[in-house]
Design an enzyme around this catalytic site. Structure first.
Site, PDB file in Angstrom:
ATOM      1  NE  ARG A  67      -5.864   2.804 -12.873  1.00  9.51           N
ATOM      2  CZ  ARG A  67      -6.678   1.912 -13.438  1.00  9.51           C
ATOM      3  NH1 ARG A  67      -7.674   1.391 -12.744  1.00  9.51           N
ATOM      4  NH2 ARG A  67      -6.478   1.521 -14.680  1.00  9.51           N
ATOM      5  CG  HIS A  71      -7.184   6.953 -15.225  1.00  7.07           C
ATOM      6  ND1 HIS A  71      -7.610   5.876 -15.969  1.00  7.07           N
ATOM      7  CD2 HIS A  71      -5.961   6.605 -14.755  1.00  7.07           C
ATOM      8  CE1 HIS A  71      -6.686   4.919 -15.949  1.00  7.07           C
ATOM      9  NE2 HIS A  71      -5.687   5.338 -15.204  1.00  7.07           N
ATOM     10  CG  ASN A  99     -10.909   5.584 -17.728  1.00  2.59           C
ATOM     11  OD1 ASN A  99      -9.795   5.485 -17.224  1.00  2.59           O
ATOM     12  ND2 ASN A  99     -11.346   6.683 -18.294  1.00  2.59           N
ATOM     13  CG  HIS A 197       1.765   1.937 -10.266  1.00  2.00           C
ATOM     14  ND1 HIS A 197       2.262   1.782 -11.527  1.00  2.00           N
ATOM     15  CD2 HIS A 197       0.529   2.508 -10.434  1.00  2.00           C
ATOM     16  CE1 HIS A 197       1.392   2.218 -12.425  1.00  2.00           C
ATOM     17  NE2 HIS A 197       0.335   2.685 -11.785  1.00  2.00           N
TER      18      HIS A 197
HETATM   19  C1  HEM Z   1       3.170   5.798 -16.069  1.00  2.00           C
HETATM   20  C2  HEM Z   1       2.121   5.343 -16.692  1.00  2.00           C
HETATM   21  C3  HEM Z   1       1.069   4.526 -16.010  1.00  2.00           C
HETATM   22  C4  HEM Z   1       0.517   3.389 -16.493  1.00  2.00           C
HETATM   23  C5  HEM Z   1       0.850   2.710 -17.807  1.00  2.00           C
HETATM   24  C6  HEM Z   1      -0.429   2.924 -15.519  1.00  2.00           C
HETATM   25  C7  HEM Z   1      -1.216   1.797 -15.657  1.00  2.00           C
HETATM   26  C8  HEM Z   1      -1.933   1.223 -14.630  1.00  2.00           C
HETATM   27  C9  HEM Z   1      -2.614  -0.037 -14.714  1.00  2.00           C
HETATM   28  C10 HEM Z   1      -2.687  -0.905 -15.954  1.00  2.00           C
HETATM   29  C11 HEM Z   1      -3.155  -0.291 -13.505  1.00  2.00           C
HETATM   30  C12 HEM Z   1      -3.929  -1.534 -13.087  1.00  2.00           C
HETATM   31  C13 HEM Z   1      -5.327  -1.551 -13.629  1.00  2.00           C
HETATM   32  C14 HEM Z   1      -6.026  -2.859 -13.355  1.00  2.00           C
HETATM   33  O1  HEM Z   1      -5.484  -3.922 -13.669  1.00  2.00           O
HETATM   34  O2  HEM Z   1      -7.135  -2.804 -12.807  1.00  2.00           O
HETATM   35  C15 HEM Z   1      -2.839   0.823 -12.646  1.00  2.00           C
HETATM   36  C16 HEM Z   1      -3.225   0.934 -11.348  1.00  2.00           C
HETATM   37  C17 HEM Z   1      -3.020   2.062 -10.590  1.00  2.00           C
HETATM   38  N1  HEM Z   1      -2.443   3.236 -11.031  1.00  2.00           N
HETATM   39 FE1  HEM Z   1      -1.394   3.491 -12.704  1.00  2.00          FE
HETATM   40  N2  HEM Z   1      -0.440   3.790 -14.469  1.00  2.00           N
HETATM   41  C18 HEM Z   1       0.456   4.786 -14.722  1.00  2.00           C
HETATM   42  C19 HEM Z   1       0.691   5.903 -13.934  1.00  2.00           C
HETATM   43  C20 HEM Z   1      -0.017   6.200 -12.808  1.00  2.00           C
HETATM   44  C21 HEM Z   1      -0.035   7.485 -12.151  1.00  2.00           C
HETATM   45  C22 HEM Z   1       0.693   8.724 -12.657  1.00  2.00           C
HETATM   46  C23 HEM Z   1      -0.840   7.362 -11.054  1.00  2.00           C
HETATM   47  C24 HEM Z   1      -1.234   8.396 -10.048  1.00  2.00           C
HETATM   48  C25 HEM Z   1      -0.624   9.537  -9.873  1.00  2.00           C
HETATM   49  C26 HEM Z   1      -1.302   5.987 -11.018  1.00  2.00           C
HETATM   50  C27 HEM Z   1      -2.053   5.436 -10.028  1.00  2.00           C
HETATM   51  C28 HEM Z   1      -2.465   4.121  -9.996  1.00  2.00           C
HETATM   52  C29 HEM Z   1      -3.029   3.478  -8.819  1.00  2.00           C
HETATM   53  C30 HEM Z   1      -3.147   4.090  -7.449  1.00  2.00           C
HETATM   54  C31 HEM Z   1      -3.399   2.190  -9.206  1.00  2.00           C
HETATM   55  C32 HEM Z   1      -4.112   1.136  -8.371  1.00  2.00           C
HETATM   56  C33 HEM Z   1      -5.606   1.311  -8.527  1.00  2.00           C
HETATM   57  C34 HEM Z   1      -6.460   0.373  -7.703  1.00  2.00           C
HETATM   58  O3  HEM Z   1      -5.958  -0.405  -6.917  1.00  2.00           O
HETATM   59  O4  HEM Z   1      -7.702   0.464  -7.863  1.00  2.00           O
HETATM   60  N3  HEM Z   1      -0.817   5.333 -12.119  1.00  2.00           N
HETATM   61  N4  HEM Z   1      -2.106   1.735 -13.366  1.00  2.00           N
END
Ligand code: HEM
Length: 323
Positions: A67, A71, A99, A197
């Site tokens: 992530r 970002h 963030n 995800h």
């Molecule tokens: C398509 C639009 C995307 C949205 C709206 C989005 C939004 C989010 C949100 C809201 C979370 C959870 C945050 C939390 O509650 O702490 C999350 C987690 C995550 N996102 Fe996305 N995301 C998107 C695309 C991506 C992309 C492109 C990647 C990587 C290439 C990514 C990788 C991750 C990962 C790995 C997590 C888990 C992080 C953790 O467990 O610490 N996301 N994302």
């Protein structure tokens, strides 16, 4: 005189457009695989070793690292602005609301220290983020792609730039496509990269709207979640890909297809003809095998957004501070 003014204003508009498109370009000119082969031959091995150690202690670090790279790339390009600390002038990207749940900064610092020992001042923090994302995915699922390197680090990081650049989890499919297009990414990239995800988690705070004001969620799944996540609640966190959130694979698409995608933005992938077709295809186990290849390609493309190369930017000594 009027003609001269007009020519001047067209020239100025073109300059601005050029600057803006430069920030989001995905041509990756100046990047190549093996950039450090001579200047720091063990950079990638040292990175992998450090990341392996961190993930063996806490597997959830893998998602955090993946992530971080995303970002980073979506705000000012992949130039490690996400790692910088706030300055007297104001908050940095890491202080922006979207963030606040980023993690893994300490692991990036450990990788940087490990690499600095053998070749000080050579490997950028931006490249470390790209390598860490790849290693994290490789170590949790075996998917692999070659990472282009040669990025340099930026010197500016502003929390006020976050909201205009990162996608929000309540975005609908049109907003998601627009956001990705503004970074030079297609809707195929959107559906493929959302597959990130497959690992990691989201907080009760994040999924509150989906749980309580949004209908397209499997009812059994919703009632399970509601037991632990009350209206307005903040914690706990929930697996983004229920039952498979420590393994990088195509299982996420099965969850989305069954209306078990945790985020509104994940569910939105079913609202466009092409992204829905991709979700369907990947949710059958035979097609799932192509996810790894697609993911590598789209990650490579994402890793080229707005990079600084050549004599631009700097190679930071410490990832949280400009030199
Ligand atoms: C398509 C639009 C995307 C949205 C709206 C989005 C939004 C989010 C949100 C809201 C979370 C959870 C945050 C939390 O509650 O702490 C999350 C987690 C995550 N996102 Fe996305 N995301 C998107 C695309 C991506 C992309 C492109 C990647 C990587 C290439 C990514 C990788 C991750 C990962 C790995 C997590 C888990 C992080 C953790 O467990 O610490 N996301 N994302």
């Amino acid at each position: 005189m009027a003609v001269q003014k007009r020519v001047l204003s067209i020239f100025l508009i073109q300059l601005v457009l050029l600057a803006v498109s430069g920030l989001n370009r995905v041509d990756g000119a100046g990047l190549r695989t093996g950039y450090y082969d001579e200047s720091c031959p063990d950079a990638e091995t040292r990175a992998l070793k450090t990341i392996r150690k961190a993930i063996s202690k806490d597997v959830t670090v893998a998602a955090a690292l993946l992530r971080l790279h995303f970002h980073d790339c979506f705000v000012r390009g992949c130039e490690a602005s996400v790692l910088l600390n706030a300055t007297k002038e104001g908050g940095a990207e890491k202080d922006g609301f979207l963030n606040l749940s980023l993690r893994g900064f300490d692991v990036i610092d450990d990788v940087k220290s490990a690499i600095e020992k053998s070749c000080p001042g050579v490997v950028s923090c931006a490249d470390i983020l790209a390598l860490a994302a790849r290693d994290a995915v490789q170590l949790t699922g075996g998917l692999f792609w070659k990472v282009e390197t040669g990025r340099r680090d930026g010197r500016i990081s502003l929390s006020k730039e976050i909201d205009a650049n990162l996608p929000f989890s309540n975005f609908n499919i049109t907003q998601l496509k627009q956001n990705f297009a503004s970074k030079g990414l297609t809707k195929k990239d959107l559906v493929v990269l959302s597959g990130a995800h497959t690992i990691g988690s989201a907080s009760c705070l994040t999924i509150n709207t989906r749980l309580y004001n949004f209908t397209a969620l499997d009812p059994t799944f919703a009632s399970e979640l509601k037991k632990k996540c009350k209206p307005g609640g903040i914690l706990p966190v929930f697996e983004l890909d229920q039952g498979s959130s420590t393994i990088s694979d195509a299982h996420f698409y099965k969850a989305v297809r069954q209306n078990r995608g945790l985020l509104i933005s994940d569910a939105a992938l079913l609202d466009d003809h092409a992204t829905r077709a991709y979700v369907k295809r990947q949710s059958t186990s035979a097609a799932g095998a192509t996810f790894g290849r697609d993911f590598g390609k789209s990650m490579e493309k994402m890793g080229r957004i707005g990079v600084l190369t050549g004599s631009e930017g700097e190679i930071r000594q410490r990832c949280a501070l400009v030199n």
